[in-house]
Design a protein around this motif. Structure first.
Motif, mmCIF file in Angstrom:
data_model
loop_
_atom_site.group_PDB
_atom_site.id
_atom_site.type_symbol
_atom_site.label_atom_id
_atom_site.label_comp_id
_atom_site.label_asym_id
_atom_site.label_seq_id
_atom_site.Cartn_x
_atom_site.Cartn_y
_atom_site.Cartn_z
ATOM 1 N N ALA A 424 45.268 41.085 39.700
ATOM 2 C CA ALA A 424 44.333 40.021 40.045
ATOM 3 C C ALA A 424 45.033 38.727 40.460
ATOM 4 N N LEU A 426 46.718 36.608 38.346
ATOM 5 C CA LEU A 426 46.499 35.567 37.341
ATOM 6 C C LEU A 426 47.829 35.070 36.797
ATOM 7 N N LEU A 459 39.195 34.919 46.462
ATOM 8 C CA LEU A 459 38.028 35.720 46.103
ATOM 9 C C LEU A 459 38.416 37.144 45.706
ATOM 10 N N LEU A 462 39.489 37.148 42.244
ATOM 11 C CA LEU A 462 38.337 37.045 41.346
ATOM 12 C C LEU A 462 37.639 38.390 41.215
ATOM 13 N N MET A 466 37.253 40.626 37.781
ATOM 14 C CA MET A 466 35.946 41.070 37.270
ATOM 15 C C MET A 466 35.924 42.593 37.099
#
Length: 547
Positions: A424, A426, A459, A462, A466
């Motif tokens: 992702a 992060l 995006l 994100l 998720m």
């Protein structure tokens, strides 16, 4: 590159070829000996790859090339092997992914078929050769070697689902190979050579009457590469094929899509630089917007996936789309971050495919009717009474005090969390460093396409977060009624090793980024590659004709 390491350039190709031949001579039995031979050969290949990378990294850009002429023929008539910063990086990634997948397969998957170890070594041979070769004909040969081995690995273990997915996989790759051959034939007809450096050198001299034919051949070749790279809409085959493959085969496949990305990156920057006249930047817009569309497709696919294996497949598509899009901008700063992202996403993809089977195994284990403590420590007798006020309770209103997380479940939870964060993008892991570098470079471009990719990178991260969070909740928050899975050390070791490699990329981020930026600068200065390859000379022959 030193003369000794120049000779080592052929070792990553010959070593797996000789290993595969040896294992064929051993017959269908002796799987223990084959496994040991395979591990030693694969580990030695990784050591050689690291030696090549360290040697290339320690030299200035103009001299950062290793050239080897296996037949001792003059360029461009004979076979040429080249190691620069990009190819050395890809060879090291191949060694890491190969060793991790093989170690994992030793637990059980090596027993699912007779020729697993032979196919595995041929797969490595094709990958190493594709990254090191400097001419289109041998690139085609190595493509076919790795694809032929991948057909066997995809079907390894049998089953109707693998056969169905394998038929689609084989069909699309056979069509792509046919296009590859047609594109090579057209380029040879226009330029009269298949050496990539020689093609790039001759492109400015192609007459205007043949320019359309040149572009047609390049476009056909690009379609073949982009189909293998998983570009939308040519990637319908990838999620089901990768999901159906066995865990170690799918883990190796994580780098197969990067072969197509590598070929596009190598040839596009070499043949269509800004000073290529009428052909400057040919197809750049297609790469940018095609990559953006692929990134969107991969991100939405991850969000919609209900199975972890398919989610991992869509993550491979998203990473390929990101890389293809960055190629088309022709920006060294962006390419440097993209190469760092390539390494990070390849390791993450390999680890995710290995984790898929372990997590699915954890969900499939059902608690027996006589099981009391769910694989945890038994609770003291005084907890049979009503727990004291303020005690944390589970869904069955039983006290959680004194329960320990099983080691297997803790390992899976920790590694899945880390790889989910890497995928992702992060902080503070390698995926975040890569995306931050690319986002910074996109801000400096200030074009609509750059702004679009900038927004989509955020995006897509994100969406990935998720999706992976949903998977994590399903696998780790609803396990009270199941005992912990049984994991073998040989299954956890490669995942931990890949995790260590990813953490090393973070701890040595400055060094790694310096390397990838230098690799990108070399790619966007194609004269360095052309001069190094075309200037290679055969070894002088001694008196009497012996070389």
């Amino acid at each position: 590159m030193t003369e000794g390491l120049n000779h080592l350039l052929v070792a990553p190709i010959l070593l797996p070829l000789a290993t595969a031949a040896l294992m064929l001579l051993l017959g269908e039995g002796r799987r223990g000996l084959k496994a040991v031979t395979n591990v030693v050969s694969t580990a030695l290949g990784l050591v050689i790859a690291v030696a090549l990378l360290l040697d290339v990294a320690g030299r200035d850009a103009p001299a950062a090339f290793g050239i080897y002429l296996p037949g001792n023929w003059s360029v461009p008539f004979g076979i040429v092997l080249v190691a620069d910063r990009l190819s050395a990086l890809m060879v090291v990634l191949t060694g890491c992914v190969g060793l991790a997948s093989l170690l994992y397969a030793l637990a059980r998957w090596q027993h699912a078929g007779v020729y697993f170890h032979v196919l595995f070594q041929l797969q490595l041979m094709g990958l190493y050769g594709a990254f090191l070769t400097a001419d289109l004909f041998n690139l085609f040969v190595f493509f076919e070697v790795l694809l032929a081995a991948s057909y066997g690995l995809l079907l390894h273990g049998g089953g109707g689902e693998r056969v169905r997915a394998g038929l689609h996989y084989i069909t699309i790759n056979l069509v792509a190979s046919l296009l590859f051959l047609i594109g090579v034939a057209v380029l040879y007809g226009v330029t009269g050579t298949l050496n990539m450096a020689d093609i790039a050198q001759k492109l400015p001299a192609v007459p205007a009457s043949d320019r359309g034919l040149l572009h047609a051949g390049a476009a056909i070749l690009a379609i073949a590469f982009l189909a293998k790279a998983g570009l939308w809409p040519l990637n319908f085959w990838l999620p089901p094929a990768y999901a159906a493959a066995s865990a170690p085969a799918a883990a190796v496949f994580a780098i197969l899509t990067k072969v197509g990305v590598y070929a596009v990156l190598r040839l596009w920057t070499l043949c269509f630089p800004a000073d290529a006249g009428a052909s400057a930047g040919f197809g750049g817009g297609v790469l940018v917007w095609g990559g953006i569309a692929t990134l969107v497709f991969g991100a939405v696919g991850m969000l919609a996936s209900q199975q972890l294996a398919r989610l991992a497949g869509y993550s491979v598509i998203a990473s390929s789309g990101t890389l293809v899009a960055t190629i088309g901008f022709d920006a060294p700063a962006l390419s440097g971050g993209a190469l760092f992202y390539l390494a990070s996403s390849t390791l993450a993809g390999c680890a995710l495919f290995l984790l898929v089977e372990l997590l699915d195994r954890a969900r499939e284990v059902e608690a027996g009717p006589q099981q009391v403590d769910d694989g945890n420590y038994a609770l003291p007798a005084f907890f049979d009474a009503e727990p004291p006020p303020g005690t944390n309770l589970d869904d069955d209103e039983e006290a959680l005090i004194g329960r320990a997380i099983p080691a297997a479940l803790a390992f899976l939870g920790l590694t899945f969390t880390v790889w989910a964060m890497v995928t992702a993008g992060l902080p503070p892991l390698s995926g975040f460093v890569a995306k931050l570098t690319m986002l910074t470079a996109l801000l400096d471009l200030r074009t609509p396409a750059a702004w679009t990719l900038f927004v989509l990178l955020i995006l897509s991260g994100l969406f990935a977060a998720m999706s992976l969070m949903r998977v994590g909740m399903r696998h780790f928050w609803t396990t009270q009624d199941r005992p912990p899975p049984r994991l073998r050390v040989i299954e956890t070791l490669p995942i931990a090793g890949l995790l260590a490699a990813s953490l090393a990329m973070v701890l040595q981020a400055e060094t790694a980024l310096t390397y990838t930026r230098a690799a990108a600068e070399g790619l966007h200065a194609p004269d360095l590659y052309i001069n190094a390859v075309m200037g290679a000379q055969p070894v002088p022959r001694a008196a009497g004709g012996a070389p």
